[in-house]
Enzyme design. Structure first.
Site, short mmCIF file in Angstrom:
data_model
loop_
_atom_site.label_atom_id
_atom_site.label_comp_id
_atom_site.label_asym_id
_atom_site.label_seq_id
_atom_site.Cartn_x
_atom_site.Cartn_y
_atom_site.Cartn_z
N LYS A 193 0.83 -1.21 0.00
CA LYS A 193 0.00 0.00 0.00
C LYS A 193 0.86 1.25 0.00
O LYS A 193 0.43 2.31 -0.46
CB LYS A 193 -0.98 -0.02 1.18
CG LYS A 193 -0.33 -0.11 2.56
CD LYS A 193 0.05 1.23 3.15
CE LYS A 193 0.78 1.05 4.46
NZ LYS A 193 1.16 2.34 5.08
N THR A 250 -3.53 5.50 3.60
CA THR A 250 -2.24 6.00 3.14
C THR A 250 -2.36 6.71 1.80
O THR A 250 -1.55 7.60 1.51
CB THR A 250 -1.24 4.82 3.04
OG1 THR A 250 -1.34 4.02 4.21
CG2 THR A 250 0.18 5.33 2.94
#
Length: 335
Positions: A193, A250
């Site tokens: 990610k 994120t």
């Protein structure tokens, strides 16, 4: 929550290590935080703060810090590693002999080792033999954890008892910990990610809108899942906290270092310029290299990872990389 206080060592005095150490102290455990930087050690011990990595946060008065790793590890029944991925092996190896024989080791570092393509729990297990190892991952900005904002993460291990111990040690009213036995899925979600966040930041830096962001995050999750399943992870793990949850945080959160670096590159900075003067590591840069190598080794197609790698390390213009992604051969969504 555990029914007895533990002696704990947290290895790594960055923002995340400091936030975890603070959480453990507030849960009633005795904690020594190891930090390489003397100014961090002095600030924590004298003023209960870490202005270098976690500014404007008051830490629990009971938190102790030391630059002597053997001292921090002495007698600790729970050791949490939060050092950056590229130095984790050296950090663990430097003082593996000081770890108590019955200690449980937890890894809060997210990444894939560039040289070996090993996951972080594998790195720790290889350097500190004979201990149960638990990965901790999920959507968790360190500053928000330290501020007591509601957060949920996953503790993953092949040892159910070890995962339960970490769950009990960290859980609090505003910090919920789930357990899992899918270590590969939880770790890959946390590592990959970060690369997707760099890619999303590049789109934002180019001034593109919400449509491309949504497309990138959705197709990025498909890539993450595809690689994970090929390496033995369960697909459903990537729909959970360590996959989708961490990806959303994120890729969209203003506190994301990886997204901010991508924004700078999308706005025209070189990688060196975007990294200049930063104390904290943007793991997505390191993981772009290791993720591409891991995908190549596994024979798994990951076009967003490839495009991010070309932008960061081969000088491809971001707009050209976006055009290349959009011009790929048409196919069914699940292919």
């Amino acid at each position: 929550m555990t029914d007895r206080p533990l002696a704990c060592a947290v290895i790594g005095g960055g923002a995340w290590g400091t936030a975890i150490a603070d959480r453990l102290v507030r849960n009633g455990h005795g904690v020594t935080l190891w930090a390489r930087e003397e100014d961090v050690v002095n600030a924590i011990n004298a003023r209960h703060e870490n202005p270098r990595f976690l500014p404007n946060i008051s830490l629990a008065p009971g938190l102790a810090a030391s630059s002597d790793m053997a001292r921090a590890l002495h007698g600790a029944g729970l050791v949490v590693y939060a050092a950056p991925s590229h130095v984790l092996r050296a950090v663990v190896a430097s003082c593996a002999g000081a770890i108590a024989p019955d200690a449980v080791l937890s890894v809060a570092t997210k990444g894939i080792e560039r040289e070996t393509l090993a996951l972080m729990t594998d790195v720790v297990a290889q350097e500190a033999h004979g201990h149960a190892v638990v990965a901790v991952s999920g959507p968790s900005f360190a500053a928000e954890v330290a501020q007591g904002q509601p957060t949920a993460v996953v503790a993953a291990s092949s040892s159910h008892e070890a995962a339960k111990l970490v769950q009990g040690a960290l859980s609090a009213a505003a910090f919920r910990v789930y357990t899992s036995d899918d270590v590969v899925g939880v770790e890959l979600g946390g590592a990959l990610k970060n690369v997707m966040a760099v890619a999303t930041g590049i789109l934002d830096g180019l001034g593109l809108g919400y449509n491309p962001r949504a497309a990138l995050m959705t197709r990025g999750l498909a890539e993450m899942t595809r690689l994970g399943v090929s390496l033995g992870a369960r697909a459903e793990t990537f729909a959970g906290l360590a996959g989708l949850g961490d990806l959303v945080l994120t890729c969209t959160g203003a506190l994301s270092r990886n997204r901010a670096l991508g924004v700078a590159i999308g706005q025209g900075q070189s990688l060196d310029e975007a990294l200049a003067g930063k104390d904290s590591v943007a793991e997505g840069v390191l993981n772009a290299q290791s993720a591409k190598a891991l995908a190549d080794r596994a024979g798994v197609e990951m076009p967003i990872i490839d495009a991010t790698y070309r932008i960061l390390f081969e000088g491809q213009a971001p707009r050209e990389a976006v055009a290349d992604l959009m011009a790929r051969e048409l196919r069914a969504e699940r292919d």
